[in-house]
Design a protein around this motif. Structure first.
Motif, PDB file in Angstrom:
ATOM      1  N   THR A   1       0.842  -1.201   0.000  1.00 37.36           N
ATOM      2  CA  THR A   1       0.000   0.000   0.000  1.00 37.36           C
ATOM      3  C   THR A   1       0.874   1.248   0.000  1.00 37.36           C
ATOM      4  O   THR A   1       0.628   2.201  -0.751  1.00 37.36           O
ATOM      5  CB  THR A   1      -0.932   0.011   1.218  1.00 37.36           C
ATOM      6  OG1 THR A   1      -1.844  -1.085   1.115  1.00 37.36           O
ATOM      7  CG2 THR A   1      -1.714   1.312   1.302  1.00 37.36           C
ATOM      8  N   THR A   2       1.896   1.237   0.847  1.00 40.72           N
ATOM      9  CA  THR A   2       2.845   2.359   0.843  1.00 40.72           C
ATOM     10  C   THR A   2       3.474   2.523  -0.534  1.00 40.72           C
ATOM     11  O   THR A   2       3.584   3.640  -1.054  1.00 40.72           O
ATOM     12  CB  THR A   2       3.948   2.135   1.889  1.00 40.72           C
ATOM     13  OG1 THR A   2       3.360   2.026   3.190  1.00 40.72           O
ATOM     14  CG2 THR A   2       4.959   3.277   1.884  1.00 40.72           C
ATOM     15  N   ALA A   3       3.865   1.405  -1.160  1.00 38.95           N
ATOM     16  CA  ALA A   3       4.505   1.455  -2.470  1.00 38.95           C
ATOM     17  C   ALA A   3       3.575   2.050  -3.524  1.00 38.95           C
ATOM     18  O   ALA A   3       3.989   2.880  -4.341  1.00 38.95           O
ATOM     19  CB  ALA A   3       4.947   0.056  -2.886  1.00 38.95           C
ATOM     20  N   ALA A   4       2.309   1.609  -3.517  1.00 41.55           N
ATOM     21  CA  ALA A   4       1.359   2.103  -4.521  1.00 41.55           C
ATOM     22  C   ALA A   4       1.140   3.606  -4.381  1.00 41.55           C
ATOM     23  O   ALA A   4       1.100   4.341  -5.380  1.00 41.55           O
ATOM     24  CB  ALA A   4       0.039   1.352  -4.391  1.00 41.55           C
TER      25      ALA A   4
ATOM     26  N   ALA B   1       2.195   6.549  -6.974  1.00 43.09           N
ATOM     27  CA  ALA B   1       1.168   7.486  -7.441  1.00 43.09           C
ATOM     28  C   ALA B   1       1.599   8.934  -7.239  1.00 43.09           C
ATOM     29  O   ALA B   1       1.142   9.833  -7.956  1.00 43.09           O
ATOM     30  CB  ALA B   1      -0.152   7.229  -6.716  1.00 43.09           C
ATOM     31  N   HIS B   2       2.494   9.174  -6.260  1.00 44.79           N
ATOM     32  CA  HIS B   2       3.040  10.515  -6.026  1.00 44.79           C
ATOM     33  C   HIS B   2       4.435  10.643  -6.639  1.00 44.79           C
ATOM     34  O   HIS B   2       5.246  11.472  -6.196  1.00 44.79           O
ATOM     35  CB  HIS B   2       3.084  10.815  -4.525  1.00 44.79           C
ATOM     36  CG  HIS B   2       1.731  11.078  -3.927  1.00 44.79           C
ATOM     37  ND1 HIS B   2       0.932  10.071  -3.421  1.00 44.79           N
ATOM     38  CD2 HIS B   2       1.022  12.230  -3.790  1.00 44.79           C
ATOM     39  CE1 HIS B   2      -0.199  10.596  -2.978  1.00 44.79           C
ATOM     40  NE2 HIS B   2      -0.169  11.901  -3.185  1.00 44.79           N
ATOM     41  N   ASP B   3       4.709   9.824  -7.667  1.00 45.62           N
ATOM     42  CA  ASP B   3       5.949   9.914  -8.445  1.00 45.62           C
ATOM     43  C   ASP B   3       7.199   9.845  -7.578  1.00 45.62           C
ATOM     44  O   ASP B   3       8.163  10.599  -7.766  1.00 45.62           O
ATOM     45  CB  ASP B   3       5.957  11.170  -9.317  1.00 45.62           C
ATOM     46  CG  ASP B   3       4.909  11.095 -10.417  1.00 45.62           C
ATOM     47  OD1 ASP B   3       4.796  10.022 -11.046  1.00 45.62           O
ATOM     48  OD2 ASP B   3       4.188  12.088 -10.626  1.00 45.62           O
ATOM     49  N   ALA B   4       7.161   8.920  -6.609  1.00 45.34           N
ATOM     50  CA  ALA B   4       8.318   8.597  -5.768  1.00 45.34           C
ATOM     51  C   ALA B   4       8.752   9.755  -4.877  1.00 45.34           C
ATOM     52  O   ALA B   4       9.931   9.873  -4.543  1.00 45.34           O
ATOM     53  CB  ALA B   4       9.483   8.101  -6.617  1.00 45.34           C
ATOM     54  N   HIS B   5       7.802  10.608  -4.484  1.00 49.73           N
ATOM     55  CA  HIS B   5       8.087  11.694  -3.537  1.00 49.73           C
ATOM     56  C   HIS B   5       7.587  11.285  -2.157  1.00 49.73           C
ATOM     57  O   HIS B   5       6.411  10.939  -1.985  1.00 49.73           O
ATOM     58  CB  HIS B   5       7.423  12.988  -3.977  1.00 49.73           C
ATOM     59  CG  HIS B   5       7.947  13.506  -5.287  1.00 49.73           C
ATOM     60  ND1 HIS B   5       9.271  13.834  -5.484  1.00 49.73           N
ATOM     61  CD2 HIS B   5       7.321  13.754  -6.469  1.00 49.73           C
ATOM     62  CE1 HIS B   5       9.449  14.254  -6.720  1.00 49.73           C
ATOM     63  NE2 HIS B   5       8.279  14.217  -7.348  1.00 49.73           N
ATOM     64  N   VAL B   6       8.471  11.338  -1.178  1.00 48.06           N
ATOM     65  CA  VAL B   6       8.150  10.827   0.161  1.00 48.06           C
ATOM     66  C   VAL B   6       7.168  11.728   0.904  1.00 48.06           C
ATOM     67  O   VAL B   6       6.228  11.248   1.542  1.00 48.06           O
ATOM     68  CB  VAL B   6       9.447  10.647   0.980  1.00 48.06           C
ATOM     69  CG1 VAL B   6       9.121  10.363   2.456  1.00 48.06           C
ATOM     70  CG2 VAL B   6      10.274   9.506   0.399  1.00 48.06           C
ATOM     71  N   GLU B   7       7.369  13.044   0.832  1.00 48.63           N
ATOM     72  CA  GLU B   7       6.554  13.950   1.642  1.00 48.63           C
ATOM     73  C   GLU B   7       5.057  13.844   1.336  1.00 48.63           C
ATOM     74  O   GLU B   7       4.242  13.643   2.261  1.00 48.63           O
ATOM     75  CB  GLU B   7       7.035  15.390   1.457  1.00 48.63           C
ATOM     76  CG  GLU B   7       6.300  16.387   2.366  1.00 48.63           C
ATOM     77  CD  GLU B   7       6.829  17.800   2.208  1.00 48.63           C
ATOM     78  OE1 GLU B   7       6.246  18.715   2.833  1.00 48.63           O
ATOM     79  OE2 GLU B   7       7.816  17.994   1.474  1.00 48.63           O
ATOM     80  N   PRO B   8       4.607  13.938   0.070  1.00 48.27           N
ATOM     81  CA  PRO B   8       3.167  13.798  -0.193  1.00 48.27           C
ATOM     82  C   PRO B   8       2.652  12.386   0.094  1.00 48.27           C
ATOM     83  O   PRO B   8       1.484  12.215   0.446  1.00 48.27           O
ATOM     84  CB  PRO B   8       3.038  14.148  -1.682  1.00 48.27           C
ATOM     85  CG  PRO B   8       4.395  13.963  -2.254  1.00 48.27           C
ATOM     86  CD  PRO B   8       5.349  14.284  -1.163  1.00 48.27           C
ATOM     87  N   THR B   9       3.529  11.390  -0.046  1.00 48.74           N
ATOM     88  CA  THR B   9       3.129  10.018   0.296  1.00 48.74           C
ATOM     89  C   THR B   9       2.813   9.915   1.784  1.00 48.74           C
ATOM     90  O   THR B   9       1.804   9.320   2.183  1.00 48.74           O
ATOM     91  CB  THR B   9       4.254   9.032  -0.068  1.00 48.74           C
ATOM     92  OG1 THR B   9       4.513   9.116  -1.466  1.00 48.74           O
ATOM     93  CG2 THR B   9       3.869   7.611   0.289  1.00 48.74           C
TER      94      THR B   9
ATOM     95  N   ASP C   1      10.330  -2.151 -12.078  1.00 50.05           N
ATOM     96  CA  ASP C   1       9.876  -3.471 -11.654  1.00 50.05           C
ATOM     97  C   ASP C   1       8.782  -3.376 -10.604  1.00 50.05           C
ATOM     98  O   ASP C   1       7.831  -4.159 -10.606  1.00 50.05           O
ATOM     99  CB  ASP C   1      11.058  -4.281 -11.122  1.00 50.05           C
ATOM    100  CG  ASP C   1      11.945  -4.795 -12.244  1.00 50.05           C
ATOM    101  OD1 ASP C   1      11.597  -4.602 -13.417  1.00 50.05           O
ATOM    102  OD2 ASP C   1      12.991  -5.402 -11.937  1.00 50.05           O
ATOM    103  N   LEU C   2       8.887  -2.403  -9.697  1.00 53.03           N
ATOM    104  CA  LEU C   2       7.845  -2.213  -8.700  1.00 53.03           C
ATOM    105  C   LEU C   2       6.554  -1.754  -9.368  1.00 53.03           C
ATOM    106  O   LEU C   2       5.461  -2.257  -9.062  1.00 53.03           O
ATOM    107  CB  LEU C   2       8.302  -1.187  -7.661  1.00 53.03           C
ATOM    108  CG  LEU C   2       7.290  -0.839  -6.560  1.00 53.03           C
ATOM    109  CD1 LEU C   2       6.903  -2.084  -5.762  1.00 53.03           C
ATOM    110  CD2 LEU C   2       7.848   0.236  -5.637  1.00 53.03           C
ATOM    111  N   GLN C   3       6.660  -0.806 -10.283  1.00 51.16           N
ATOM    112  CA  GLN C   3       5.487  -0.273 -10.989  1.00 51.16           C
ATOM    113  C   GLN C   3       4.726  -1.387 -11.690  1.00 51.16           C
ATOM    114  O   GLN C   3       3.516  -1.549 -11.525  1.00 51.16           O
ATOM    115  CB  GLN C   3       5.962   0.763 -12.015  1.00 51.16           C
ATOM    116  CG  GLN C   3       4.895   1.308 -12.941  1.00 51.16           C
ATOM    117  CD  GLN C   3       4.276   2.588 -12.449  1.00 51.16           C
ATOM    118  OE1 GLN C   3       4.786   3.201 -11.529  1.00 51.16           O
ATOM    119  NE2 GLN C   3       3.175   2.990 -13.037  1.00 51.16           N
TER     120      GLN C   3
ATOM    121  N   ALA D   1      -2.229  -6.393  -8.794  1.00 55.47           N
ATOM    122  CA  ALA D   1      -3.360  -5.720  -8.148  1.00 55.47           C
ATOM    123  C   ALA D   1      -4.011  -4.651  -9.005  1.00 55.47           C
ATOM    124  O   ALA D   1      -5.075  -4.143  -8.649  1.00 55.47           O
ATOM    125  CB  ALA D   1      -2.896  -5.098  -6.817  1.00 55.47           C
ATOM    126  N   GLY D   2      -3.376  -4.282 -10.108  1.00 52.38           N
ATOM    127  CA  GLY D   2      -3.926  -3.204 -10.919  1.00 52.38           C
ATOM    128  C   GLY D   2      -3.960  -1.891 -10.181  1.00 52.38           C
ATOM    129  O   GLY D   2      -4.742  -1.002 -10.511  1.00 52.38           O
TER     130      GLY D   2
END
Length: 299
Positions: free
Chosen positions: A225-228, A232-240, A274-276, A283-284
């Motif tokens: 869930t964290t990864a998805a 979705a926030h283009d690998a930015h930690v703060e908005p995630t 690979d994660l994407q 899970a789509g």
């Protein structure tokens, strides 16, 4: 024995580098098998990390991938982490169909006026690193890198500030990694151009994704869930962190744990790719892009 280049790493006297060429009609992984056996015989003092298949222009990236894998190998009972063995997405996709898709996606770059060779050599590095770093690796000015990437993005109608489009273009470039210009006339050989979604729906791709994420799926921290959300926030930690209601420290901790489970460096384009795609297959949950259009959406 003429099968691989074996040299000492000048930066680390305890590390040996092995570069194996991909030969026509290649059968098996004899070099990797022999190295794995050698590591087992040497015992606790030895470990082995491997990279996926890369074009020669990306040999520095392959080396970094192998070094990263070797760090993961230290945590494994057999001290081996070969990402090229049964876990490389390119190797499990149907070759001819996947290359037709890649040619279809990259067709605007193959036109006579698009300077394919120049873009082919620039994009893999420019998509993987900040422009300043890419320019240093490519021995050109950063503005040259910026200009070439902007041209490719315009021709492909892609946004390379997004992980999704960088991963998709990177996959297509990997599939067309041969040094010669791909023949545009081959685009429809053997059938119509497939979609990326169809390629990722194959049983082989699903088995690859299941193997890659099986450890993370069993982690009680719900790492996927964290990864998805992170993707979705283009690998930015703060908005995630804001979206999940976590601290930034917790997000980073989840990502480090995910790297360990996957034996992938999520700071690299290959790891992100690979994660994407593995998350999409199972899970789509993360969208993938085809030529100028979304194939699925992020909920």
């Amino acid at each position: 024995a003429g099968r691989a280049l074996v040299v000492a790493d000048p930066r680390e006297d305890r590390r040996i580098l092995v570069v194996e060429p991909i030969r026509p009609r290649r059968t098996g992984d004899a070099v990797a098998t022999e190295l794995t056996r050698l590591v087992a015989e040497l015992g606790a003092d030895a470990s082995l990390g491997g990279s996926g298949t890369h074009p020669m222009v990306m040999v520095a990236d392959a080396l970094q991938e192998a070094i990263t894998a070797q760090r993961f190998a230290l945590r494994r009972p057999d001290a081996v982490a070969l990402s090229a063995q049964s876990t490389d997405l390119v190797s499990v996709l149907p070759r001819d169909a996947a290359r037709r898709w890649a040619r279809g996606l990259l067709e605007p770059l193959l036109r006579p006026d698009a300077q394919w060779e120049q873009l082919r050599d620039t994009l893999p590095t420019a998509l993987a690193y900040p422009y300043t770093v890419a320019a240093r690796r490519l021995h050109v000015h950063r503005n040259t890198v910026r200009r070439r990437v902007a041209k490719a993005a315009e021709l492909l109608d892609m946004d390379f500030t997004t992980v999704r489009d960088r991963a998709t273009a990177g996959l297509a470039l990997d599939l067309l990694a041969e040094r010669q210009r791909p023949e545009r006339s081959l685009t429809l050989v053997g059938g119509a151009t497939p979609t990326l979604e169809a390629l990722l729906a194959s049983p082989e791709a699903r088995a690859w994704a299941d193997h890659l994420l099986c450890g993370a799926r069993g982690d009680r921290r719900n790492l996927l869930t964290t990864a998805a959300v992170w993707l979705a926030h283009d690998a930015h930690v703060e908005p995630t962190a804001r979206a999940l209601g976590f601290s930034e420290f917790t997000v980073r901790s989840h990502l480090r744990a995910l790297e360990s489970h996957m034996a992938r460096d999520l700071g690299s384009l290959g790891g992100l790719r690979d994660l994407q795609f593995s998350l999409h297959i199972l899970a789509g949950e993360v969208g993938v892009t085809d030529a100028r259009g979304d194939l699925c959406t992020t909920p």
